[in-house]
Design a protein around this motif. Structure first.
Motif, PDB file in Angstrom:
ATOM      1  N   GLY A 129      -7.559   5.645  -2.126  1.00  6.16           N
ATOM      2  CA  GLY A 129      -6.402   5.230  -1.347  1.00  6.16           C
ATOM      3  C   GLY A 129      -5.195   6.100  -1.609  1.00  6.16           C
ATOM      4  O   GLY A 129      -4.120   5.842  -1.107  1.00  6.16           O
ATOM      5  N   ALA A 130      -5.338   7.134  -2.382  1.00  7.89           N
ATOM      6  CA  ALA A 130      -4.203   8.011  -2.695  1.00  7.89           C
ATOM      7  C   ALA A 130      -4.230   9.286  -1.863  1.00  7.89           C
ATOM      8  O   ALA A 130      -3.501  10.216  -2.148  1.00  7.89           O
ATOM      9  CB  ALA A 130      -4.223   8.368  -4.175  1.00  7.89           C
ATOM     10  N   GLU A 131      -5.079   9.304  -0.818  1.00  7.07           N
ATOM     11  CA  GLU A 131      -5.192  10.548  -0.060  1.00  7.07           C
ATOM     12  C   GLU A 131      -3.861  10.976   0.529  1.00  7.07           C
ATOM     13  O   GLU A 131      -3.570  12.172   0.632  1.00  7.07           O
ATOM     14  CB  GLU A 131      -6.221  10.392   1.070  1.00  7.07           C
ATOM     15  CG  GLU A 131      -7.645  10.166   0.586  1.00  7.07           C
ATOM     16  CD  GLU A 131      -7.881   8.725   0.196  1.00  7.07           C
ATOM     17  OE1 GLU A 131      -8.974   8.432  -0.323  1.00  7.07           O
ATOM     18  OE2 GLU A 131      -6.983   7.908   0.396  1.00  7.07           O
ATOM     19  N   GLY A 138       1.914   8.871  -6.821  1.00  8.69           N
ATOM     20  CA  GLY A 138       2.260  10.280  -6.754  1.00  8.69           C
ATOM     21  C   GLY A 138       3.242  10.715  -7.816  1.00  8.69           C
ATOM     22  O   GLY A 138       3.514  11.912  -7.953  1.00  8.69           O
ATOM     23  N   THR A 170       0.840  -1.206   0.000  1.00 12.32           N
ATOM     24  CA  THR A 170       0.000   0.000   0.000  1.00 12.32           C
ATOM     25  C   THR A 170       0.873   1.253   0.000  1.00 12.32           C
ATOM     26  O   THR A 170       0.620   2.201  -0.755  1.00 12.32           O
ATOM     27  CB  THR A 170      -0.926   0.000   1.234  1.00 12.32           C
ATOM     28  OG1 THR A 170      -1.805  -1.125   1.154  1.00 12.32           O
ATOM     29  CG2 THR A 170      -1.747   1.283   1.294  1.00 12.32           C
ATOM     30  N   ALA A 171       1.922   1.256   0.821  1.00 11.59           N
ATOM     31  CA  ALA A 171       2.826   2.405   0.857  1.00 11.59           C
ATOM     32  C   ALA A 171       3.578   2.556  -0.457  1.00 11.59           C
ATOM     33  O   ALA A 171       3.761   3.675  -0.963  1.00 11.59           O
ATOM     34  CB  ALA A 171       3.821   2.239   2.011  1.00 11.59           C
ATOM     35  N   ALA A 205      -0.972  10.154  -0.684  1.00 15.54           N
ATOM     36  CA  ALA A 205       0.101  10.128  -1.688  1.00 15.54           C
ATOM     37  C   ALA A 205       0.671  11.515  -1.880  1.00 15.54           C
ATOM     38  O   ALA A 205      -0.018  12.517  -1.797  1.00 15.54           O
ATOM     39  CB  ALA A 205      -0.458   9.610  -3.021  1.00 15.54           C
ATOM     40  N   GLU A 230      -4.404  -1.676  -8.313  1.00 16.35           N
ATOM     41  CA  GLU A 230      -4.203  -0.842  -7.128  1.00 16.35           C
ATOM     42  C   GLU A 230      -3.668   0.534  -7.509  1.00 16.35           C
ATOM     43  O   GLU A 230      -4.025   1.548  -6.888  1.00 16.35           O
ATOM     44  CB  GLU A 230      -3.243  -1.540  -6.164  1.00 16.35           C
ATOM     45  CG  GLU A 230      -3.838  -2.794  -5.537  1.00 16.35           C
ATOM     46  CD  GLU A 230      -2.851  -3.518  -4.648  1.00 16.35           C
ATOM     47  OE1 GLU A 230      -1.633  -3.227  -4.745  1.00 16.35           O
ATOM     48  OE2 GLU A 230      -3.278  -4.370  -3.852  1.00 16.35           O
ATOM     49  N   ARG A 290       1.295   3.885  -3.133  1.00 18.29           N
ATOM     50  CA  ARG A 290       0.981   5.285  -2.852  1.00 18.29           C
ATOM     51  C   ARG A 290       2.056   6.213  -3.421  1.00 18.29           C
ATOM     52  O   ARG A 290       1.747   7.219  -4.063  1.00 18.29           O
ATOM     53  CB  ARG A 290       0.835   5.486  -1.346  1.00 18.29           C
ATOM     54  CG  ARG A 290       0.364   6.895  -0.956  1.00 18.29           C
ATOM     55  CD  ARG A 290       0.180   7.007   0.541  1.00 18.29           C
ATOM     56  NE  ARG A 290      -0.880   6.131   1.003  1.00 18.29           N
ATOM     57  CZ  ARG A 290      -0.771   5.234   1.976  1.00 18.29           C
ATOM     58  NH1 ARG A 290       0.390   5.083   2.592  1.00 18.29           N
ATOM     59  NH2 ARG A 290      -1.788   4.499   2.342  1.00 18.29           N
ATOM     60  N   ALA A 315      -5.411   4.087  -6.693  1.00 14.81           N
ATOM     61  CA  ALA A 315      -4.713   5.154  -5.979  1.00 14.81           C
ATOM     62  C   ALA A 315      -4.727   6.448  -6.784  1.00 14.81           C
ATOM     63  O   ALA A 315      -4.894   7.538  -6.238  1.00 14.81           O
ATOM     64  CB  ALA A 315      -3.273   4.732  -5.674  1.00 14.81           C
ATOM     65  N   ARG A 316      -4.559   6.331  -8.100  1.00 11.84           N
ATOM     66  CA  ARG A 316      -4.568   7.518  -8.953  1.00 11.84           C
ATOM     67  C   ARG A 316      -5.942   8.182  -8.971  1.00 11.84           C
ATOM     68  O   ARG A 316      -6.051   9.402  -9.111  1.00 11.84           O
ATOM     69  CB  ARG A 316      -4.180   7.143 -10.387  1.00 11.84           C
ATOM     70  CG  ARG A 316      -2.710   6.880 -10.592  1.00 11.84           C
ATOM     71  CD  ARG A 316      -1.880   8.123 -10.465  1.00 11.84           C
ATOM     72  NE  ARG A 316      -2.354   9.187 -11.344  1.00 11.84           N
ATOM     73  CZ  ARG A 316      -1.954  10.439 -11.272  1.00 11.84           C
ATOM     74  NH1 ARG A 316      -1.088  10.808 -10.347  1.00 11.84           N
ATOM     75  NH2 ARG A 316      -2.408  11.343 -12.112  1.00 11.84           N
TER      76      ARG A 316
END
Length: 271
Positions: free
Chosen positions: A191-193, A99, A91-92, A195, A182, A95, A186-187
């Motif tokens: 889940g990209a909050e 970005g 996840t990290a 990032a 994923e 992320r 994220a983009r």
């Protein structure tokens, strides 16, 4: 579970020259620079076995690479081990990748960015083996790690990376399909909050236009323009902008297509 097989059991095709892409060279460097745990005398024998097509049935799964090394009078079963990333680590990693606009676009187009590990490093991760992470098991009597057969599998895996660099995230626990899913999520804001936003450069820091012009007659430069086949293709691959909706993405894609059409008409003197 994602599985990739490089060689068939019926064919002993010799691999191409090892290390023709940056990711395969990086894997070989990782193998050859891990110190006393990897005694060099076994590596030349492993390279020879790999080049002669002795490694068969190479299979890549999360955490391991398995293969059979065919010898003149016997064969050896070899397994390479590399720890997988946890879900929180992935996840990290996703992320920080999300970005980086350039990295995200390259991955979504099926290309592995050359400096992807620098970006992963921001999350404390690396796709390639760290010292002490990589180990091998072989049913031969050699106690070296790796033995010559294990080294052969390493070199053949490096050769497999030539065509499919996504074997690296597969080995670390993420199939290509899941990684890209994923990354798109994220983009698009799912889940990209946290990032880091795409890299940007303030306009005040950009060099002046004069810095790009070296003189000469620009009309003498031959031009061969071609209309773009799908100017919004990369934008659609990236998905909705962070915090946006699919409708926002389509609006942006439409704007890009209209701008491209206007630019083409202008270039042809039609505007």
């Amino acid at each position: 579970m994602s599985t990739a097989t490089r060689r068939s059991t019926a064919t002993r095709e010799k691999p191409a020259a090892l290390g023709s892409t940056w990711w395969s060279r990086r894997w070989i460097r990782a193998l050859e620079s891990l110190g006393a745990t990897y005694p060099n005398p076994r590596l030349p024998r492993g390279r020879t076995l790999a080049r002669n097509g002795a490694v068969q049935g190479l299979t890549v799964r999360p955490g391991e690479v398995t293969a059979r090394v065919e010898l003149p009078k016997s064969s050896c079963e070899v397994t390479l081990h590399l720890p997988v990333f946890s879900d929180s680590e992935w996840t990290a990693g996703v992320r920080v990748l999300a970005g980086q606009l350039q990295h995200a676009a390259s991955l979504l187009e099926g290309r592995m960015p050359e400096n992807i590990d620098d970006t992963f490093g921001k999350a404390g991760l690396t796709l390639f083996p760290r010292r002490g992470e990589l180990s091998s098991r072989c049913d031969c009597r050699d106690t070296g790690d790796p033995c010559a057969h294990g080294a052969a599998v390493h070199y053949t895996f490096a050769n497999s990376l030539e065509d499919n660099p996504f074997l690296l995230p597969t080995l670390r626990g993420r199939s290509r399909e899941k990684l890209l899913t994923e990354l798109r999520a994220a983009r698009s804001g799912g889940g990209a909050e946290a990032a880091a936003g795409p890299e940007s450069v303030p306009a005040s820091e950009l060099p002046s236009a004069d810095g790009y012009f070296t003189g000469g007659d620009l009309s003498a430069v031959p031009l061969h323009p071609q209309p773009p086949a799908d100017p919004a293709r990369r934008l659609r691959r990236l998905g909705p902008p962070p915090g946006g909706t699919p409708g926002d993405a389509e609006w942006l894609a439409g704007a890009v297509e209209r701008a491209a059409a206007h630019a083409w008409r202008t270039a042809g003197g039609g505007a």
